[in-house]
Motif scaffolding. Sequence first.
Motif, PDB file in Angstrom:
ATOM      1  N   SER A 265       0.866  -1.172   0.000  1.00  0.00           N
ATOM      2  CA  SER A 265       0.000   0.000   0.000  1.00  0.00           C
ATOM      3  C   SER A 265       0.905   1.225   0.000  1.00  0.00           C
ATOM      4  N   ARG A 266       0.647   2.127  -0.931  1.00  0.00           N
ATOM      5  CA  ARG A 266       1.450   3.350  -1.047  1.00  0.00           C
ATOM      6  C   ARG A 266       0.504   4.526  -1.232  1.00  0.00           C
ATOM      7  N   ASP A 267       0.545   5.464  -0.329  1.00  0.00           N
ATOM      8  CA  ASP A 267      -0.317   6.652  -0.396  1.00  0.00           C
ATOM      9  C   ASP A 267      -1.792   6.280  -0.538  1.00  0.00           C
ATOM     10  N   GLY A 268      -2.204   5.231   0.146  1.00  0.00           N
ATOM     11  CA  GLY A 268      -3.606   4.822   0.129  1.00  0.00           C
ATOM     12  C   GLY A 268      -4.011   4.031  -1.101  1.00  0.00           C
ATOM     13  N   ALA A 269      -3.059   3.723  -1.968  1.00  0.00           N
ATOM     14  CA  ALA A 269      -3.363   2.936  -3.171  1.00  0.00           C
ATOM     15  C   ALA A 269      -2.499   1.674  -3.175  1.00  0.00           C
ATOM     16  N   VAL A 270      -2.941   0.692  -3.943  1.00  0.00           N
ATOM     17  CA  VAL A 270      -2.198  -0.554  -4.042  1.00  0.00           C
ATOM     18  C   VAL A 270      -1.147  -0.418  -5.140  1.00  0.00           C
ATOM     19  N   ALA A 271       0.045  -0.977  -4.865  1.00  0.00           N
ATOM     20  CA  ALA A 271       1.141  -0.941  -5.835  1.00  0.00           C
ATOM     21  C   ALA A 271       1.957  -2.226  -5.679  1.00  0.00           C
ATOM     22  N   PHE A 272       2.954  -2.389  -6.543  1.00  0.00           N
ATOM     23  CA  PHE A 272       3.861  -3.534  -6.482  1.00  0.00           C
ATOM     24  C   PHE A 272       5.236  -3.057  -6.019  1.00  0.00           C
ATOM     25  N   GLU A 273       5.925  -3.912  -5.277  1.00  0.00           N
ATOM     26  CA  GLU A 273       7.308  -3.652  -4.903  1.00  0.00           C
ATOM     27  C   GLU A 273       8.129  -4.863  -5.309  1.00  0.00           C
ATOM     28  N   VAL A 274       9.303  -4.621  -5.860  1.00  0.00           N
ATOM     29  CA  VAL A 274      10.150  -5.715  -6.334  1.00  0.00           C
ATOM     30  C   VAL A 274      11.617  -5.314  -6.166  1.00  0.00           C
ATOM     31  N   GLU A 275      12.472  -6.315  -6.073  1.00  0.00           N
ATOM     32  CA  GLU A 275      13.917  -6.070  -5.963  1.00  0.00           C
ATOM     33  C   GLU A 275      14.422  -5.385  -7.233  1.00  0.00           C
ATOM     34  N   LEU A 276      15.433  -4.537  -7.073  1.00  0.00           N
ATOM     35  CA  LEU A 276      16.052  -3.898  -8.240  1.00  0.00           C
ATOM     36  C   LEU A 276      16.667  -4.967  -9.138  1.00  0.00           C
ATOM     37  N   PRO A 277      16.666  -4.746 -10.439  1.00  0.00           N
ATOM     38  CA  PRO A 277      17.293  -5.732 -11.329  1.00  0.00           C
ATOM     39  C   PRO A 277      18.805  -5.736 -11.141  1.00  0.00           C
ATOM     40  N   GLN A 278      19.427  -6.855 -11.424  1.00  0.00           N
ATOM     41  CA  GLN A 278      20.886  -6.936 -11.343  1.00  0.00           C
ATOM     42  C   GLN A 278      21.538  -6.382 -12.601  1.00  0.00           C
ATOM     43  N   VAL A 279      20.806  -6.450 -13.719  1.00  0.00           N
ATOM     44  CA  VAL A 279      21.313  -5.940 -14.995  1.00  0.00           C
ATOM     45  C   VAL A 279      20.183  -5.204 -15.696  1.00  0.00           C
ATOM     46  N   LEU A 280      20.489  -4.051 -16.270  1.00  0.00           N
ATOM     47  CA  LEU A 280      19.524  -3.285 -17.048  1.00  0.00           C
ATOM     48  C   LEU A 280      20.148  -3.050 -18.415  1.00  0.00           C
ATOM     49  N   PHE A 281      19.481  -3.536 -19.467  1.00  0.00           N
ATOM     50  CA  PHE A 281      20.012  -3.422 -20.825  1.00  0.00           C
ATOM     51  C   PHE A 281      19.429  -2.208 -21.526  1.00  0.00           C
ATOM     52  N   ARG A 282      20.296  -1.425 -22.150  1.00  0.00           N
ATOM     53  CA  ARG A 282      19.880  -0.314 -23.014  1.00  0.00           C
ATOM     54  C   ARG A 282      20.334  -0.676 -24.422  1.00  0.00           C
ATOM     55  N   VAL A 283      19.391  -0.719 -25.341  1.00  0.00           N
ATOM     56  CA  VAL A 283      19.696  -1.137 -26.705  1.00  0.00           C
ATOM     57  C   VAL A 283      19.258  -0.049 -27.669  1.00  0.00           C
ATOM     58  N   GLN A 284      20.215   0.559 -28.360  1.00  0.00           N
ATOM     59  CA  GLN A 284      19.902   1.561 -29.377  1.00  0.00           C
ATOM     60  C   GLN A 284      19.763   0.819 -30.693  1.00  0.00           C
ATOM     61  N   ARG A 285      18.611   0.903 -31.289  1.00  0.00           N
ATOM     62  CA  ARG A 285      18.387   0.245 -32.580  1.00  0.00           C
ATOM     63  C   ARG A 285      18.231   1.289 -33.654  1.00  0.00           C
ATOM     64  N   ARG A 286      18.901   1.055 -34.760  1.00  0.00           N
ATOM     65  CA  ARG A 286      18.777   1.978 -35.878  1.00  0.00           C
ATOM     66  C   ARG A 286      17.939   1.331 -36.973  1.00  0.00           C
ATOM     67  N   GLU A 287      17.225   2.149 -37.675  1.00  0.00           N
ATOM     68  CA  GLU A 287      16.430   1.637 -38.772  1.00  0.00           C
ATOM     69  C   GLU A 287      17.256   1.535 -40.051  1.00  0.00           C
ATOM     70  N   TYR A 288      18.303   2.334 -40.156  1.00  0.00           N
ATOM     71  CA  TYR A 288      19.160   2.330 -41.337  1.00  0.00           C
ATOM     72  C   TYR A 288      20.609   2.182 -40.912  1.00  0.00           C
ATOM     73  N   PHE A 289      21.382   1.517 -41.761  1.00  0.00           N
ATOM     74  CA  PHE A 289      22.809   1.388 -41.539  1.00  0.00           C
ATOM     75  C   PHE A 289      23.530   1.937 -42.759  1.00  0.00           C
ATOM     76  N   ARG A 290      24.799   2.187 -42.607  1.00  0.00           N
ATOM     77  CA  ARG A 290      25.573   2.785 -43.697  1.00  0.00           C
ATOM     78  C   ARG A 290      25.705   1.834 -44.882  1.00  0.00           C
ATOM     79  N   ASN A 291      25.784   2.412 -46.075  1.00  0.00           N
ATOM     80  CA  ASN A 291      25.933   1.654 -47.305  1.00  0.00           C
ATOM     81  C   ASN A 291      27.065   2.274 -48.104  1.00  0.00           C
ATOM     82  N   SER A 292      27.660   1.491 -48.979  1.00  0.00           N
ATOM     83  CA  SER A 292      28.744   2.055 -49.783  1.00  0.00           C
ATOM     84  C   SER A 292      28.143   3.028 -50.800  1.00  0.00           C
ATOM     85  N   HIS A 293      28.855   4.115 -51.040  1.00  0.00           N
ATOM     86  CA  HIS A 293      28.431   5.162 -51.958  1.00  0.00           C
ATOM     87  C   HIS A 293      29.581   5.495 -52.886  1.00  0.00           C
TER      88      HIS A 293
END
Length: 172
Positions: free
Chosen positions: A126-154
């Motif tokens: 219960s948090r501020d009179g409302a129901v919520a979830f509590e969980v342990e922090l993750p051991q690893v957090l992944f950040r993945v930058q994805r590109r829609e285009y990659f370089r090509n020969s010109h």
Amino acid sequence: MLRKLHHLFSAPITRVSERNSLLPSTKVDNGERANGTDFGLRNPLEIETFLRDLATRQDFLAVDYGNGQIVTRVLQIDTKSNTFIFDYGAFRTGNRAVLAANKLRFEASPDGVKVEFTTGRPREISRDGAVAFEVELPQVLFRVQRREYFRNSHDRSVFLQRDAARGKALSS
């Protein structure tokens, strides 16, 4: 300078579909990416800071509990207990399934950068009179930058001529 330009424009541009990624989403048990490429944050302070930023910005996260998912927000980070609190979802059945899940997979895309992490089973609080979830922090957090285009020969001569023309215009 010309070698640097040559290097910039020598790699191929390839369109990547939304379903294809640079990195497979399959993870090995130890949290490493299956292909050996790792963009994971492991420092607890970095993970706390990143999650706190998500809470401050009120970014949405999808929480996959195995048979479905809920949409939620990070509400609070508790550095003393090494946990974070996230909001209940909109549907009661999804919330019950989250509580019953042994493993949760979180996913968000702040500023277009995909973020993924997993946690164990949450607790209902219960948090501020409302129901919520509590969980342990993750051991690893992944950040993945994805590109829609990659370089090509010109035809490099076009770029070199253009850059040379710009240089002349700037120096004149």
